[in-house]
Design an enzyme around this catalytic site. Structure first.
Site, mmCIF file in Angstrom:
data_model
loop_
_atom_site.group_PDB
_atom_site.id
_atom_site.type_symbol
_atom_site.label_atom_id
_atom_site.label_comp_id
_atom_site.label_asym_id
_atom_site.label_seq_id
_atom_site.Cartn_x
_atom_site.Cartn_y
_atom_site.Cartn_z
ATOM 1 N N ASP A 8 -31.487 -46.017 -22.655
ATOM 2 C CA ASP A 8 -32.762 -47.456 -23.012
ATOM 3 C C ASP A 8 -33.425 -47.540 -21.340
ATOM 4 O O ASP A 8 -33.132 -46.114 -21.507
ATOM 5 C CB ASP A 8 -31.345 -48.843 -21.844
ATOM 6 C CG ASP A 8 -31.731 -49.620 -22.017
ATOM 7 O OD1 ASP A 8 -32.656 -50.197 -22.363
ATOM 8 O OD2 ASP A 8 -31.724 -50.472 -20.534
ATOM 9 N N ASP A 10 -35.969 -50.032 -20.001
ATOM 10 C CA ASP A 10 -35.625 -51.102 -18.621
ATOM 11 C C ASP A 10 -34.216 -50.540 -17.749
ATOM 12 O O ASP A 10 -33.478 -50.493 -18.162
ATOM 13 C CB ASP A 10 -36.285 -52.716 -18.913
ATOM 14 C CG ASP A 10 -37.482 -52.917 -19.502
ATOM 15 O OD1 ASP A 10 -38.431 -52.002 -19.010
ATOM 16 O OD2 ASP A 10 -37.021 -53.702 -20.450
ATOM 17 N N ASP A 19 -40.776 -56.074 -19.397
ATOM 18 C CA ASP A 19 -41.121 -57.412 -19.548
ATOM 19 C C ASP A 19 -41.286 -58.202 -18.093
ATOM 20 O O ASP A 19 -42.633 -59.323 -18.657
ATOM 21 C CB ASP A 19 -40.540 -57.788 -20.715
ATOM 22 C CG ASP A 19 -40.998 -57.442 -22.105
ATOM 23 O OD1 ASP A 19 -41.451 -57.249 -22.136
ATOM 24 O OD2 ASP A 19 -39.278 -57.747 -22.526
ATOM 25 N N ASP A 99 -35.214 -53.097 -25.103
ATOM 26 C CA ASP A 99 -35.546 -54.796 -25.942
ATOM 27 C C ASP A 99 -37.417 -54.513 -25.581
ATOM 28 O O ASP A 99 -37.799 -55.680 -24.886
ATOM 29 C CB ASP A 99 -35.035 -55.408 -25.570
ATOM 30 C CG ASP A 99 -34.419 -56.604 -25.772
ATOM 31 O OD1 ASP A 99 -35.444 -56.426 -26.957
ATOM 32 O OD2 ASP A 99 -33.769 -57.666 -25.393
ATOM 33 N N ASP A 179 -28.046 -49.629 -18.862
ATOM 34 C CA ASP A 179 -27.538 -50.492 -17.987
ATOM 35 C C ASP A 179 -26.901 -52.007 -18.249
ATOM 36 O O ASP A 179 -26.215 -52.603 -17.223
ATOM 37 C CB ASP A 179 -28.418 -50.454 -16.858
ATOM 38 C CG ASP A 179 -29.665 -51.330 -17.597
ATOM 39 O OD1 ASP A 179 -29.893 -52.635 -17.354
ATOM 40 O OD2 ASP A 179 -30.645 -50.960 -17.870
#
Length: 241
Positions: A8, A10, A19, A99, A179
Site C-alpha cells: 500500500d 499512504d 490526499d 487509493d 495498513d
C-alpha cells in the site's frame, strides 16, 4: 524462486496520507467546512476531485503541489527497506496498490529515486488539465461489496497474478504490506503460504485480529510491523531459506 511484495502507499510507504497532505497548499492550509463535510463513505475519489477543483480555483499550480508532496516523510525504516529491495530485484517483484493517484506517487518515488524498485503501480489515474487543474479518475469498476467504488485491491492483485502466470511467473510467496481497511480484501485472498504484514496500531491489524476472535481467521500468516526494518528482517530470513 521469486517473491511478490505488494505495498500500500499512504501510511505504509509514506508516513502520511498523500490526499490530506495536499491540503497544505490550500489558503490558510485548510479546506472550507462545506467542502470538508462533503465526503460520503466509499466516494473518496469524487471528494478529492472537489478538493483539486478548490485548489485550482485558488490558483494553486502544479509546481507548488509537487514541492509540497515531496516533503512527505517516508515511514520509519522505509528508505532502508526500499534500498534493500532495490539491491535484490532478482528475487523480488514489487508492486504498489493504492487509493492515492498516479501523479502523487510518481512525484514522491521519483524525488527519492525509488521508482525503479517498483515493477508496477496500480492507483487512480490523475493528470493536469489544459487549465492546470489536477483531475483524478476511478482506477476501475468492480462488483466487490466490501471495497470503495473506485478500487478493489483483491481484483487488482488477482488480475496481476493471472497475467504473471501467463508469462510463466509463479511466486513462491506473496508478502502483502499495508495498513488500511481496504487492504483486508486482498489479504483475505492470500493463501496459507503467503504473509500479511499489517502496520501496528492501524485499521488492517485491528480487522485481522477481529476476524481471528470471531473464529474466521485469514488463511495466510500474519506478522505485524512498526518500522520497515521489521519487514526487512523478515525478507532477509526469506532469502536465507
Amino acid at each position: 524462486m521469486k517473491f511478490l511484495l505488494v505495498f500500500d502507499f499512504d501510511h505504509t510507504i509514506i508516513d502520511e496520507n498523500s490526499d490530506t497532505w495536499i491540503v497544505k497548499c490550500a489558503p490558510e492550509r485548510k479546506l472550507p467546512n462545506g467542502l470538508r463535510n462533503s465526503y460520503q463513505p466509499g466516494h473518496w475519489t469524487e471528494y478529492m476531485g472537489r478538493v483539486f477543483v478548490y485548489l485550482g480555483d485558488n490558483g494553486v499550480k502544479e509546481d507548488e503541489m509537487k514541492r509540497t508532496m515531496t516533503t512527505i516523510p517516508f515511514t520509519a525504516g522505509m528508505i532502508d527497506l526500499l534500498g534493500f529491495i532495490g539491491e535484490n530485484k532478482e528475487l523480488f517483484d514489487c508492486i504498489i496498490v493504492s487509493d492515492s493517484n498516479t501523479v502523487f506517487i510518481d512525484w514522491i518515488l521519483k524525488a527519492a529515486d525509488f521508482h525503479k524498485v517498483f515493477d508496477e503501480v496500480f492507483t487512480n489515474p490523475a493528470a493536469f488539465s489544459s487549465t492546470g487543474y489536477l483531475t483524478v479518475q476511478h482506477f476501475h469498476a468492480h462488483h466487490c461489496a466490501k471495497c470503495p467504488k473506485n478500487l478493489c485491491k483483491k481484483k487488482v492483485l488477482k488480475e496481476f497474478l493471472d497475467k504473471q502466470l501467463e508469462r510463466g511467473v509463479n511466486y513462491t510467496q506473496i508478502v502483502y504490506i499495508g495498513d488500511g481497511g481496504n487492504d483486508l480484501c486482498p489479504v483475505m485472498f492470500l493463501k496459507k503460504n503467503d504473509i500479511a504484514m499489517p502496520r501496528q496500531g492501524y485499521t488492517l491489524e485491528k480487522k485481522i485480529s477481529q476476524l481471528a476472535q470471531s473464529l474466521s481467521p485469514v488463511q495466510c500468516s500474519v506478522l505485524v510491523w512498526s518500522s520497515a526494518i521489521d519487514i526487512m528482517s523478515y525478507l532477509k530470513l526469506l532469502i536465507k531459506e
